[in-house]
Design an enzyme around this catalytic site. Structure first.
Site, mmCIF file in Angstrom:
data_model
loop_
_atom_site.group_PDB
_atom_site.id
_atom_site.type_symbol
_atom_site.label_atom_id
_atom_site.label_comp_id
_atom_site.label_asym_id
_atom_site.label_seq_id
_atom_site.Cartn_x
_atom_site.Cartn_y
_atom_site.Cartn_z
ATOM 1 N N GLU A 118 0.855 -1.197 0.000
ATOM 2 C CA GLU A 118 0.000 0.000 0.000
ATOM 3 C C GLU A 118 0.886 1.239 0.000
ATOM 4 O O GLU A 118 1.804 1.361 0.822
ATOM 5 C CB GLU A 118 -0.903 0.002 1.231
ATOM 6 N N GLY A 150 2.946 0.017 -5.523
ATOM 7 C CA GLY A 150 2.710 -1.341 -5.990
ATOM 8 C C GLY A 150 3.359 -1.630 -7.326
ATOM 9 O O GLY A 150 3.842 -2.748 -7.585
ATOM 10 N N ASP A 171 -6.306 -4.479 -5.609
ATOM 11 C CA ASP A 171 -7.437 -3.764 -5.010
ATOM 12 C C ASP A 171 -7.136 -2.277 -5.067
ATOM 13 O O ASP A 171 -6.935 -1.625 -4.052
ATOM 14 C CB ASP A 171 -7.636 -4.239 -3.573
#
Length: 298
Positions: A118, A150, A171
């Site tokens: 994250e 990421g 996500d």
């Protein structure tokens, strides 16, 4: 403190209006109380208590999660790839700082390690404070947190052949700002490099068939140029614009049947799930005729 998101709250109602991503429509939620609002290093963050959906997390003006319906997204983006895989042990989550996907991943007893990457630590901290039902797995012994970009993390993995994952879950937020790179061909190529030969990748596709079908067609085509199989499915989430969110699932091997669960939840696992089951897994890939033809026919 930035005033960006406060401009979206008028007369006690939060308004999500984004003509670039969702032209001609919007979403409104009644606000009981603004809990937090500020600019992080990467994005505008708003958290408010709604009248009917509990606490709501908003990034750059777009609803990311509400306490009432978040499980419909978290369960499907997690359990579709994990149950499509026969023995997922090492899982990578790119994004997902709210902790919802992480919560679902650690429900699988076969998973030995879950790595969450994250870029924005403030999302993790705010979720722990305001969305504790989602952010409940950060201290799990299986979990490793990487606070970095990421995209760069995957570039680094590509140079380490010994570091490959059984399942990768992207996500991300919608394809604007820091998440824009997650919707391009180069990203699928990096995912391919980081995945084991029998692995499964899933990513939120941002759009659904009611919003931008051509975008979905192009995204599936881009993924199909990299992976042996790429399939589109969806979940229903009332507080995502038009109530649906698309997911794209990919694998390196032709013989992996993404549309059906290779494993079924145990009684203990199923008792922890409110949306996902083996029937819902398969049903999520069934598309209306016009949408299927537009996405998959040349």
């Amino acid at each position: 403190m930035s005033s960006c998101n406060y401009e979206l709250i008028k007369d006690g109602w939060f308004r999500e209006i984004n003509d670039k991503s969702f032209p001609g429509q919007g979403l409104e939620l009644k606000v009981e109380k603004v809990l937090y609002h500020s600019e992080s290093e990467f994005q505008d963050i708003l958290v408010f208590q709604s009248a009917t959906y509990g606490n709501v997390l908003v990034l750059d003006g777009i609803v990311q999660a509400t306490e009432r319906d978040e499980f419909a997204y978290q369960e499907m983006i997690t359990h579709i790839p994990l149950y499509a895989h026969r023995n997922p042990r090492n899982v990578l989550i790119v994004g997902g700082g709210d902790g919802g996907v992480l919560r679902e991943v650690v429900k699988h007893s076969c998973v030995d390690k879950a790595t969450l990457v994250e870029i924005d630590e403030s999302v993790i901290k705010l979720a722990q404070k305001y969305l504790p039902g989602m952010a409940c797995a950060f201290e799990n012994e299986k979990v490793q947190i990487k606070l970095q970009d990421g995209f760069q993390f995957l570039r680094d993995v590509a140079e380490k052949p010994e570091q490959r994952y059984d399942v990768i879950i992207t996500d991300s937020s919608d394809p604007e700002g820091p998440a824009e790179a997650f919707f391009q061909k180069e990203y699928f190529q990096l995912l391919h490099s980081a995945l084991k030969e029998d692995g499964v990748v899933i990513a939120q596709a941002s759009e659904n068939v009611w919003l931008n079908l051509d975008y979905i067609r192009d995204l599936v085509a881009s993924a199909s140029s990299v992976f042996a199989r790429a399939e589109y499915c969806y979940t229903t989430v009332p507080t995502y614009t038009s109530g649906q969110l698309g997911l794209i699932v990919c694998t390196k091997t032709e013989n992996t049947n993404l549309k059906h669960a290779a494993r079924h939840p145990s009684d203990g696992e199923q008792s922890q799930m409110r949306y996902y089951n083996a029937q819902m897994h398969s049903a999520s890939f069934v598309l209306p005729t016009w949408a299927h033809q537009r996405i998959y026919r040349p």
